[in-house]
Scaffold this motif. Structure first.
Motif, PDB file in Angstrom:
ATOM      1  N   LYS A  56       9.007  -0.666  12.723  1.00 24.59           N
ATOM      2  CA  LYS A  56       9.381   0.329  13.732  1.00 24.59           C
ATOM      3  C   LYS A  56       8.320   1.412  13.869  1.00 24.59           C
ATOM      4  N   LYS A  57       7.567   1.632  12.800  1.00 23.77           N
ATOM      5  CA  LYS A  57       6.486   2.610  12.838  1.00 23.77           C
ATOM      6  C   LYS A  57       5.380   2.161  11.894  1.00 23.77           C
ATOM      7  N   PRO A  58       4.174   2.726  12.016  1.00 24.90           N
ATOM      8  CA  PRO A  58       3.070   2.297  11.156  1.00 24.90           C
ATOM      9  C   PRO A  58       3.389   2.520   9.676  1.00 24.90           C
ATOM     10  N   GLU A  59       2.801   1.662   8.829  1.00 27.29           N
ATOM     11  CA  GLU A  59       2.965   1.813   7.386  1.00 27.29           C
ATOM     12  C   GLU A  59       1.585   1.807   6.731  1.00 27.29           C
ATOM     13  N   ARG A  60       1.347   2.832   5.938  1.00 21.27           N
ATOM     14  CA  ARG A  60       0.063   2.949   5.262  1.00 21.27           C
ATOM     15  C   ARG A  60       0.295   3.433   3.848  1.00 21.27           C
ATOM     16  N   ASP A  61      -0.250   2.727   2.892  1.00 19.13           N
ATOM     17  CA  ASP A  61      -0.175   3.127   1.486  1.00 19.13           C
ATOM     18  C   ASP A  61      -1.577   2.997   0.891  1.00 19.13           C
ATOM     19  N   PRO A  62      -2.322   4.106   0.803  1.00 16.19           N
ATOM     20  CA  PRO A  62      -3.711   4.038   0.336  1.00 16.19           C
ATOM     21  C   PRO A  62      -3.837   3.578  -1.107  1.00 16.19           C
ATOM     22  N   ASP A  63      -2.773   3.704  -1.902  1.00 12.90           N
ATOM     23  CA  ASP A  63      -2.849   3.305  -3.307  1.00 12.90           C
ATOM     24  C   ASP A  63      -2.996   1.794  -3.464  1.00 12.90           C
ATOM     25  N   ILE A  64      -2.450   1.033  -2.503  1.00 15.50           N
ATOM     26  CA  ILE A  64      -2.493  -0.421  -2.632  1.00 15.50           C
ATOM     27  C   ILE A  64      -3.193  -1.093  -1.452  1.00 15.50           C
ATOM     28  N   GLY A  79       1.025  -6.286  -0.452  1.00 18.09           N
ATOM     29  CA  GLY A  79       1.125  -4.846  -0.272  1.00 18.09           C
ATOM     30  C   GLY A  79       2.462  -4.431   0.304  1.00 18.09           C
ATOM     31  N   TYR A  80       2.996  -5.232   1.212  1.00 19.03           N
ATOM     32  CA  TYR A  80       4.280  -4.907   1.840  1.00 19.03           C
ATOM     33  C   TYR A  80       5.400  -4.856   0.800  1.00 19.03           C
ATOM     34  N   VAL A  81       5.451  -5.823  -0.123  1.00 22.66           N
ATOM     35  CA  VAL A  81       6.533  -5.829  -1.115  1.00 22.66           C
ATOM     36  C   VAL A  81       6.269  -4.857  -2.266  1.00 22.66           C
ATOM     37  N   ARG A  82       5.012  -4.433  -2.425  1.00 20.49           N
ATOM     38  CA  ARG A  82       4.707  -3.473  -3.483  1.00 20.49           C
ATOM     39  C   ARG A  82       4.861  -2.028  -3.034  1.00 20.49           C
ATOM     40  N   ALA A  83       4.730  -1.773  -1.727  1.00 21.39           N
ATOM     41  CA  ALA A  83       4.684  -0.403  -1.210  1.00 21.39           C
ATOM     42  C   ALA A  83       5.936   0.384  -1.594  1.00 21.39           C
ATOM     43  N   ARG A  84       5.719   1.651  -1.955  1.00 21.28           N
ATOM     44  CA  ARG A  84       6.862   2.497  -2.322  1.00 21.28           C
ATOM     45  C   ARG A  84       6.653   3.941  -1.891  1.00 21.28           C
ATOM     46  N   GLU A 121      -3.140 -10.221   1.083  1.00 20.47           N
ATOM     47  CA  GLU A 121      -2.931  -8.890   0.514  1.00 20.47           C
ATOM     48  C   GLU A 121      -1.927  -8.065   1.311  1.00 20.47           C
ATOM     49  N   ASP A 122      -1.813  -8.342   2.613  1.00 24.89           N
ATOM     50  CA  ASP A 122      -0.824  -7.608   3.410  1.00 24.89           C
ATOM     51  C   ASP A 122       0.591  -7.936   2.952  1.00 24.89           C
ATOM     52  N   ALA A 123       0.854  -9.216   2.651  1.00 26.71           N
ATOM     53  CA  ALA A 123       2.181  -9.609   2.167  1.00 26.71           C
ATOM     54  C   ALA A 123       2.472  -8.976   0.818  1.00 26.71           C
ATOM     55  N   VAL A 142       3.775 -17.358  -0.051  1.00 26.13           N
ATOM     56  CA  VAL A 142       3.849 -16.876   1.337  1.00 26.13           C
ATOM     57  C   VAL A 142       2.773 -17.550   2.186  1.00 26.13           C
ATOM     58  N   ASN A 143       1.561 -17.659   1.653  1.00 24.84           N
ATOM     59  CA  ASN A 143       0.475 -18.308   2.389  1.00 24.84           C
ATOM     60  C   ASN A 143       0.780 -19.779   2.651  1.00 24.84           C
TER      61      ASN A 143
END
Length: 366
Positions: A194-202, A220-225, A216-218, A183-184
């Motif tokens: 459409k709305k904020p996304e926050r996942d403190p675990d990752i 985190g985005y594909v890992r978030a669940r 890490e944002d990329a 990705v980089n």
């Protein structure tokens, strides 16, 4: 197995001759063609460097050999089953998971191919597997992705074979950290939240709006669940597919494919993220798979998620949907079309067995 210099040069020449001759079919074919089919344009020295990046998974071969008697018999003919694993190292737990698992079936006549996605939350019987420290995990019913945690690719392969009766001929592991590097290399991938996304675990914390995701944002985005969408693995699979589609679209649109200076870093990152068995650990061998996929007629590559339903006793665990799942497994074993088998199962369902009673599954590995 790594090819000789002469064989590899011959394959590079063949790639050059055929590059662009056929349209890529589907996401898997696009990824393999990007990795292999374009390498010829970069020349022999680049080919040799990229080929050397791919690691050979001898440890899995040794672990599988120990349990060879319990594995399904390898069927004669040219049909192949290739397991694709996405490896996600959890730094906070010093462990690895494989939350992305797909089985690619190449028909013997190479006129069709099927990709079966295995949900990570599917409850399965995981056999006792050797751990890296010399101990063995206990045989237990658990989420499918725990098999990789317990015993790596070998344990995942044995679990899948036990579940399906399908012999896995080859496997390939893609490191998610390497995915971040890809990705980089293309300058990031744009998404519109459409709305904020926050996942403190990752460590994911993104406001609403447009973002070009890198680092890490990329990842985190594909890992978030848990904290995005409906919190399910199936929702995450959809996010991952959309993100990869956006990545492929950017690679095609920004001139990467025709600019060696841009293409080499992408391919370098991609090959550095790969670990494969001795039958798929070279660009030459990967090209054979890509070539089979590129030769498929339109519509001959199908994608199917294993038939499943939500577990009655746990909101985010899944059980196989029968008889559809049994028909899918049988179709792959017999080298028959999966879609036709699913349609037949739904049109003429047989008597479904009672739901199995599962032992409680501890949450320590979620």
């Amino acid at each position: 197995m790594k090819p000789s210099a002469a064989a590899a040069r011959s394959r590079v020449a063949a790639v050059r001759a055929r590059f662009g001759a056929r349209r890529t079919v589907g996401l898997v074919c696009a990824a393999l063609a990007l990795l292999v089919g374009l390498t010829g344009a970069l020349g022999w020295l680049a080919y040799r460097k990229l080929d050397a990046n791919i690691r050979t998974d001898d440890a899995t071969a040794a672990a599988l050999a120990e349990y060879g008697a319990e594995r399904p018999v390898r069927r004669p003919g040219r049909a192949q089953n290739i397991l694709l694993l996405g490896s996600d190292r959890r730094r906070e737990q010093d462990s690895q998971r494989s939350d992305t698992v797909m089985l690619l079936h190449l028909a013997a006549d190479r006129k069709r191919a099927e990709v079966l996605s295995v949900p990570r939350d599917l409850r399965v019987d995981v056999p006792s597997c050797p751990r890296a420290d010399g101990s063995h995990s206990r045989a237990q019913n658990a989420q499918f992705n725990w098999a990789f945690q317990f015993g790596g690719a070998a344990c995942t392969i044995r679990t899948l074979e036990k579940l399906t009766g399908i012999r896995v001929d080859h496997h390939m592991i893609v490191d998610f950290a390497g995915f971040k590097t890809i990705v980089n290399a293309v300058g990031g991938v744009e998404v519109d939240l459409k709305k904020p996304e926050r996942d403190p675990d990752i460590g994911l914390d993104l406001p609403a709006g447009r973002h070009v995701l890198k680092d890490e944002d990329a990842l985190g985005y594909v890992r978030a669940r848990k904290y995005v969408g409906d919190g399910s693995d199936l929702h995450r699979i959809g996010r991952q597919q959309d993100f990869v589609n956006r990545l492929v679209a950017k690679i095609r649109a920004n001139g990467t494919l025709t600019n060696p200076a841009r293409l080499l870093p992408v391919l370098d990152a991609a090959t550095s993220a790969l670990t494969a068995d001795a039958g798929l650990d070279s660009l030459t061998e990967l090209y054979e798979v890509a070539d089979s996929l590129r030769d498929l007629p339109p519509g001959a590559l199908t994608f199917t998620t294993l038939p499943h339903h939500q577990a009655s006793d746990h909101w985010y665990r899944l059980d196989l949907e029968q008889p559809e799942a049994r028909r899918v497994f049988e179709a792959v074993r017999k080298d028959q079309p999966v879609v036709a088998a699913l349609e037949a199962a739904r049109a003429e369902p047989d008597e479904e067995p009672d739901e199995p009673e599962y032992e409680p599954v501890h949450d320590e590995y979620e």
